[in-house]
Design a protein around this motif. Structure first.
Motif, PDB file in Angstrom:
ATOM      1  N   ALA A 141      -2.788 -21.627   9.096  1.00 16.28           N
ATOM      2  CA  ALA A 141      -2.146 -21.222   7.836  1.00 16.28           C
ATOM      3  C   ALA A 141      -2.823 -19.966   7.271  1.00 16.28           C
ATOM      4  O   ALA A 141      -3.798 -19.459   7.835  1.00 16.28           O
ATOM      5  CB  ALA A 141      -2.168 -22.349   6.813  1.00 16.28           C
ATOM      6  N   ASN A 142      -2.272 -19.453   6.174  1.00 11.36           N
ATOM      7  CA  ASN A 142      -2.787 -18.210   5.606  1.00 11.36           C
ATOM      8  C   ASN A 142      -3.704 -18.504   4.432  1.00 11.36           C
ATOM      9  O   ASN A 142      -3.385 -19.303   3.563  1.00 11.36           O
ATOM     10  CB  ASN A 142      -1.622 -17.342   5.121  1.00 11.36           C
ATOM     11  CG  ASN A 142      -0.874 -16.722   6.288  1.00 11.36           C
ATOM     12  OD1 ASN A 142      -1.474 -16.436   7.335  1.00 11.36           O
ATOM     13  ND2 ASN A 142       0.420 -16.513   6.121  1.00 11.36           N
ATOM     14  N   THR A 170      -1.850 -16.821  14.305  1.00  8.84           N
ATOM     15  CA  THR A 170      -0.653 -16.434  13.548  1.00  8.84           C
ATOM     16  C   THR A 170      -0.955 -16.261  12.061  1.00  8.84           C
ATOM     17  O   THR A 170      -0.049 -16.139  11.246  1.00  8.84           O
ATOM     18  CB  THR A 170       0.454 -17.497  13.714  1.00  8.84           C
ATOM     19  OG1 THR A 170      -0.058 -18.753  13.235  1.00  8.84           O
ATOM     20  CG2 THR A 170       0.887 -17.639  15.162  1.00  8.84           C
ATOM     21  N   ILE A 185      -2.805 -14.413   8.671  1.00 10.96           N
ATOM     22  CA  ILE A 185      -3.174 -13.060   8.227  1.00 10.96           C
ATOM     23  C   ILE A 185      -4.679 -12.857   8.428  1.00 10.96           C
ATOM     24  O   ILE A 185      -5.443 -13.805   8.408  1.00 10.96           O
ATOM     25  CB  ILE A 185      -2.807 -12.829   6.739  1.00 10.96           C
ATOM     26  CG1 ILE A 185      -3.483 -13.870   5.842  1.00 10.96           C
ATOM     27  CG2 ILE A 185      -1.296 -12.830   6.563  1.00 10.96           C
ATOM     28  CD1 ILE A 185      -3.385 -13.560   4.356  1.00 10.96           C
TER      29      ILE A 185
HETATM   30  C1  LIG Z   1       1.135 -15.886   7.199  1.00  8.35           C
HETATM   31  O1  LIG Z   1       1.542 -14.649   6.699  1.00  8.35           O
HETATM   32  C2  LIG Z   1       2.235 -13.893   7.673  1.00  8.35           C
HETATM   33  C3  LIG Z   1       2.434 -12.497   7.106  1.00  8.35           C
HETATM   34  O2  LIG Z   1       2.916 -12.589   5.803  1.00  8.35           O
HETATM   35  C4  LIG Z   1       3.539 -14.579   8.007  1.00  8.35           C
HETATM   36  O3  LIG Z   1       4.213 -13.857   9.013  1.00  8.35           O
HETATM   37  C5  LIG Z   1       3.201 -15.961   8.559  1.00  8.35           C
HETATM   38  O4  LIG Z   1       4.380 -16.683   8.764  1.00  8.35           O
HETATM   39  C6  LIG Z   1       2.324 -16.714   7.573  1.00  8.35           C
HETATM   40  N1  LIG Z   1       1.890 -17.943   8.190  1.00  8.35           N
HETATM   41  C7  LIG Z   1       1.973 -19.105   7.584  1.00  8.35           C
HETATM   42  C8  LIG Z   1       1.510 -20.305   8.369  1.00  8.35           C
HETATM   43  O5  LIG Z   1       2.396 -19.247   6.461  1.00  8.35           O
END
Ligand SMILES: *[C@@H]1O[C@H](CO)[C@@H](O)[C@H](O)[C@H]1NC(C)=O
Ligand SMILES: *[C@@H]1O[C@H](CO)[C@@H](O)[C@H](O)[C@H]1NC(C)=O
Ligand SMILES: *[C@@H]1O[C@H](CO)[C@@H](O)[C@H](O)[C@H]1NC(C)=O
Ligand SMILES: *[C@@H]1O[C@H](CO)[C@@H](O)[C@H](O)[C@H]1NC(C)=O
Ligand SMILES: *[C@@H]1O[C@H](CO)[C@@H](O)[C@H](O)[C@H]1NC(C)=O
Ligand SMILES: *[C@@H]1O[C@H](CO)[C@@H](O)[C@H](O)[C@H]1NC(C)=O
Ligand SMILES: *[C@@H]1O[C@H](CO)[C@@H](O)[C@H](O)[C@H]1NC(C)=O
Ligand SMILES: *[C@@H]1O[C@H](CO)[C@@H](O)[C@H](O)[C@H]1NC(C)=O
Ligand SMILES: *[C@@H]1O[C@H](CO)[C@@H](O)[C@H](O)[C@H]1NC(C)=O
Ligand SMILES: *[C@@H]1O[C@H](CO)[C@@H](O)[C@H](O)[C@H]1NC(C)=O
Length: 876
Positions: A598-599, A625, A627
């Motif tokens: 996750a981000n 995946t 950021i």
């Molecule tokens: C994290 O952020 C990226 C870029 O904004 C996005 O493409 C990706 O889906 C995000 N991943 C999650 C797990 O939310």
């Protein structure tokens, strides 16, 4: 004669939990004890089945009981099948502890007692007769593939351990199942089995601490529950092996004694190199060598220390171990990165997985096949799975030639002359993990849909490879169901072979995965340690693993696996590191800072950079995946990291000293509050605060967007690490009102002397050139003490070390101990906290020293060499 329990709903991919009414188990006839014999410190007896129970298969009719007072604080209790061999954790994997030779029931701190019919036993504390473990009214069940022992506990029992898990540090005493079955557990979900197996629990009472270790590597559910009928109980439900318990007396006054007793049992942790405490950077998803070099440059440009650069599987060709991708990570360019790092006193670590891709043209596979060292199916073919590089085989860590294979692979690929000169290793996927979904009839077919780039599939291995013929013949033919035992442990992956190597696979020594599954990662760890020592025989190495078994700390450190960038995982990491560093004796531990999957967000990453600065192993790591989350990506995070790393680096010698002590006697390097305040029951549930070493209390902000935190302070005196302000704890919760996003509350406990480097540095090599400061944090009773260990930071055999003990009492500060380590460095400043009024300082020869105040502290600049004892008089 018995009622089988109710089958719970079967959810896709979830274990079919077969629930048996506890009353059914308690109605079993159990065993009758006969022929008791006492000889010295040993008691033996026969146990005879007192009535068929057959709840999960046939009962074993005759058992042997052995009880030995091994030391005055340890009782060993073992129950085996009297007429046949059963699997036991091999001695080579878990060397049995030595008995002291002079222990006896008369002198022991805990006692064994029993009733004959039905057989039940009790362990109680000699001094108080307080019962610590009692199987009364819960009959022993001993079947071919089901072992059951249940003890009563006090109400609201304080039970810790039984990892690896992401449950609270103090396990909930109601409806808790802790399953031991090592598992690739992405996202480290709550209340499930995770990567490691540590069947040890500590129990804390206001009357003392004690521990119970079950030496058994089979799958098991340990249940902690509270019911109207039985009160609070703890039960073991084990699907194989033998009952092999070690009861540890702990102590009535200090939980630290218990940690040392457990270290005597499982082995003391290995020392790690000094540089291991520097800041580590990693991610899954670095694109190429340019990307990696950029991160290294950005760290130095941002003035944030970077000690070690790591690369995940991205560097590999087709995700195969012992290869580099010629296009993205060409050997000569990665070697250039390694040289650059080494020239700048920085280090380099690569990921190494156990699974080896099946391809005759691939060296690591061809050499292993030639040596015939893969784990086998019962028909003699190599067991195959599906991992990052596609279809794979698994090295058999029990094979007599496995060390030769692994040493050779390390020598070839990690060769400083023409390979990658790593300074440490990161080992992963060693549960062992397998992506193949059951029934997994054809991993090749499943590999076709593996979306992971770039799965390169080749022809299957030769299924006619003859079975390993040197394996000793088992004494009795094994009739066990190695795939689907009747009692189904609550494995979150489902069947026990799900997402791992087949449990019917066989090792070269004849042992089956069914029994040894939980040892796989541990054995990879010890084999890898030897391979690294083979490359560099004289220096300590840093190996970080995912999967562990009891005793893993003797060879490796551990990261907590694939967490997520969530506030829950941030908070929960504290309970996780406490489990490993304060109970399981694997102190070099950390969670992925800022989160793996996750981000992350800016404030989560800022808070996490600061909390992570107090993990023994500090590494920022990220998923492919997610950021980017290097600390320099946001101003707030960069500043938070700089602030916390400044504190961490100054404290490295202090924590290094704690690691040295741990390697000698198991004194924990992190401590929950109850280790230091065992009679204060308010501390028992706390797992959002902890001691880093024995003197530094860390209490991070725990809620998103919050700039306040409620913390508990025991009745004691503390000092703010930054302002030196005195904080009087009075056994209650206080709210810290203003904790900015680049700050973390850190206190020094009164009564401690903390040695620090006078300032931080960008690498640990540079840090080791800096002089020291001594902080004397005077305690409630006017005294303080601390220590400092010095050595060269990496040699396995140290030629000269110093261990300096500092004491402060009646206005006198003394340093004494051993001073053999040669150094020009000195203590250039002493800072006293907690004294008022006019302080005068005189050195040993009577000359007056200047003093000044700095915030709430008094500072004395001086120049005390670290080569001999000294005394300073503060005229107090
Ligand atoms: C994290 O952020 C990226 C870029 O904004 C996005 O493409 C990706 O889906 C995000 N991943 C999650 C797990 O939310
Ligand atoms: C030991 O067990 C026996 C039989 O249950 C009991 O009578 C005795 O009181 C026990 N002794 C202690 C010290 O608990
Ligand atoms: C016990 O925990 C299980 C698994 O989390 C849950 O499904 C069940 O409802 C709980 N039972 C009780 C009585 O709380
Ligand atoms: C705990 O006891 C309750 C009540 O008997 C039962 O429903 C639950 O399943 C038990 N939990 C475990 C983990 O055994
Ligand atoms: C895990 O448990 C904690 C505490 O019980 C809870 O706050 C958290 O939401 C849970 N996490 C998940 C993903 O269920
Ligand atoms: C091991 O079990 C799997 C699953 O049933 C089966 O496919 C395999 O043939 C077994 N191995 C042998 C040789 O019995
Ligand atoms: C692979 O993917 C194809 C297309 O989605 C699907 O038809 C097939 O069933 C999949 N095979 C397996 C083994 O999952
Ligand atoms: C924290 O603040 C951010 C930005 O304002 C917001 O999106 C988020 O919902 C807040 N989180 C909580 C738990 O209040
Ligand atoms: C002062 O307190 C410390 C820590 O509690 C203790 O170890 C020490 O013995 C005490 N010293 C005196 C002189 O009371
Ligand atoms: C240091 O310890 C030694 C050995 O215990 C003792 O003889 C000596 O007097 C001590 N020195 C000081 C300065 O306390």
């Amino acid at each position: 004669m018995f009622t089988r329990g109710i089958s719970l709903a079967v959810l896709a991919g979830v274990a079919v939990a077969e629930w048996t009414d506890p009353a059914v188990l308690d109605a079993c006839g159990g065993y009758t004890l006969e022929n008791p014999q006492t000889q010295g410190s040993t008691f033996t007896a026969d146990l005879t089945s007192a009535g068929e129970c057959a709840v999960y298969g046939k009962d074993i009719p005759q058992l042997s009981l052995l009880v030995e007072y091994e030391t005055d604080t340890r009782i060993h209790l073992k129950i085996t099948d009297a007429s046949a061999d059963r699997y036991e954790v091999p001695e080579e994997i878990f060397p049995r502890p030595q008995a002291s030779g002079n222990a006896s029931a008369e002198t022991a701190a805990i006692q064994f007692n029993y009733t004959e019919n039905p057989f039940a036993f009790t362990i109680y504390r000699t001094s108080t007769s307080e019962v610590l473990f009692s199987t009364a009214s819960h009959p022993l069940i001993y079947e071919s593939q089901f072992l059951h022992v249940k003890t009563s506990l006090p109400d609201n029992a304080n039970i810790y351990g039984l990892g690896e898990h992401t449950d609270p540090f103090r396990l909930p005493e109601v409806n808790t199942t802790r399953t031991m079955w090592n598992r690739d557990a992405y996202g480290v979900p709550n209340a499930t089995n995770l990567y490691g197996d540590h069947p040890i629990y500590f129990e804390q009472r206001t009357t003392g601490s004690h521990g119970v270790f079950l030496l058994n590597s089979n799958g098991m559910d340990v249940k902690l529950n509270t019911t109207e009928q039985d009160g609070t109980t703890l039960e073991y439900n084990v699907i194989g092996g033998v009952l092999d318990f070690y009861f540890l007396a702990g102590s009535e006054t200090s939980p630290l004694e218990l940690t040392k007793q457990y270290a005597d049992l499982v082995g003391k942790p290995a020392e790690v190199p000094y540089w291991g405490f520097g800041s580590h950077q990693c991610r899954f998803g670095y694109k190429d060598f340019v990307d990696v070099a950029g991160v290294i440059s950005n760290y130095s440009a941002s003035d944030i220390p970077l000690e070690t650069m790591w690369i995940d599987i991205d560097y590999m060709q087709g995700r195969r171990i012992m290869t580099v991708d010629p296009d993205y990570f060409p050997m000569d360019r990665v070697r250039e990165i390694v040289s650059y790092l080494h020239e700048h006193d920085q280090k380099f670590i690569l990921m190494t997985d156990p699974a080896v891709a099946v391809d005759e043209e691939y060296g690591a596979y061809a050499r292993g096949t030639e040596m015939d060292i893969w784990i086998k199916q019962p028909d003699g073919s190599a067991t195959i799975g599906l991992v990052w590089p596609g279809v794979t085989v698994y090295p058999d860590w029990f094979h007599p030639n496995i060390q030769e294979y692994w040493d050779n692979e390390f020598t070839l690929f990690y060769n400083p002359e023409d390979g990658l000169d790593i300074d440490g290793v990161w080992i992963d996927m060693n549960e062992p993990a397998n992506f193949c979904v059951l029934p997994c009839t054809d991993p090749y077919e499943q590999a076709v849909n593996q979306t992971l780039p770039p799965p390169r599939l080749t022809s299957p291995p030769d299924h006619d490879t003859p079975i390993f013929t040197d394996a000793p013949a088992p004494r009795r033919k094994r009739a066990d169901n190695l795939l689907n035992p009747e009692y189904e442990i609550e494995n979150a992956a489902g069947d026990i072979s799900s997402k791992t190597a087949w449990t019917n696979a066989t090792h070269a020594n004849g042992l089956v995965e069914y029994n040894t599954h939980n040892l796989y990662g541990h054995m990879m760890s010890t084999t890898t340690q030897k391979a690294m020592l083979n490359r560099r025989p004289d220096v300590r190495t840093l190996i970080i693993t995912r999967s562990t078994f009891a005793g893993a700390g003797t060879s490796v450190g551990k990261w907590l696996g694939d967490n997520l960038s969530t506030w829950w995982h941030y908070r929960n990491s504290i309970a996780g590191i406490l489990g490993f560093a304060s109970i399981y004796q694997i102190p070099m531990v950390g969670a992925d800072i800022c989160g793996f999957g996750a981000n992350t967000t800016e404030t989560l990453c800022a808070r996490w950079a600061m909390l992570g600065a107090f993990y023994p192993f500090m590494r920022n790591h990220n998923g492919d995946t997610s950021i980017s989350q290097e600390y320099y990506r946001w101003d707030t995070v960069a500043e938070a990291a700089r602030n916390a790393l400044d504190i961490r680096y100054r404290l490295i010698d202090y924590i290094y000293t704690a690691f040295h002590q741990a390697s000698l006697d198991g004194t924990p390097v992190l401590q929950p509050l109850w280790f230091q305040y065992p009679s204060d029951a308010n501390t028992y549930p706390l797992d959002l605060q902890f001691f880093f070493g024995d003197s530094v209390l860390v209490s991070p902000v725990t809620e998103e967007n919050s700039t306040t935190v409620d913390i508990y302070l025991p009745e004691d005196v503390f000092y703010d690490f930054t302002t030196f302000e005195t904080i009087q704890g009075n056994g209650s919760v206080v709210t810290l009102p203003e904790v900015g996003f680049t700050e973390i509350p850190v206190y020094i406990r009164g009564g401690k002397i903390v040695p620090l480097r006078i300032e931080s540095a960008s690498t640990t090599a540079e840090l080791r050139e800096k002089p020291f400061e001594l902080i004397v944090a005077v305690g409630k009773n006017g005294t303080a003490s601390g220590s400092l260990y010095l050595d060269d930071g990496e040699s396995l055999q140290q030629s000269a070390t110093s261990f300096i003990q500092f004491d402060y009492q009646n206005g006198l500060l003394t340093a004494n101990g051993t001073f053999d380590y040669q150094t020009d460095l000195s203590i250039t400043q002493v800072r006293i906290l907690g004294v008022d009024g006019n302080v005068t300082a005189t050195s040993e020869d009577g000359s007056a020293l200047s003093t000044s105040t700095d915030g709430d502290s008094i500072v004395v600049p001086l120049d005390l060499p670290l080569t001999g004892p000294f005394t300073l008089n503060f005229g107090l």
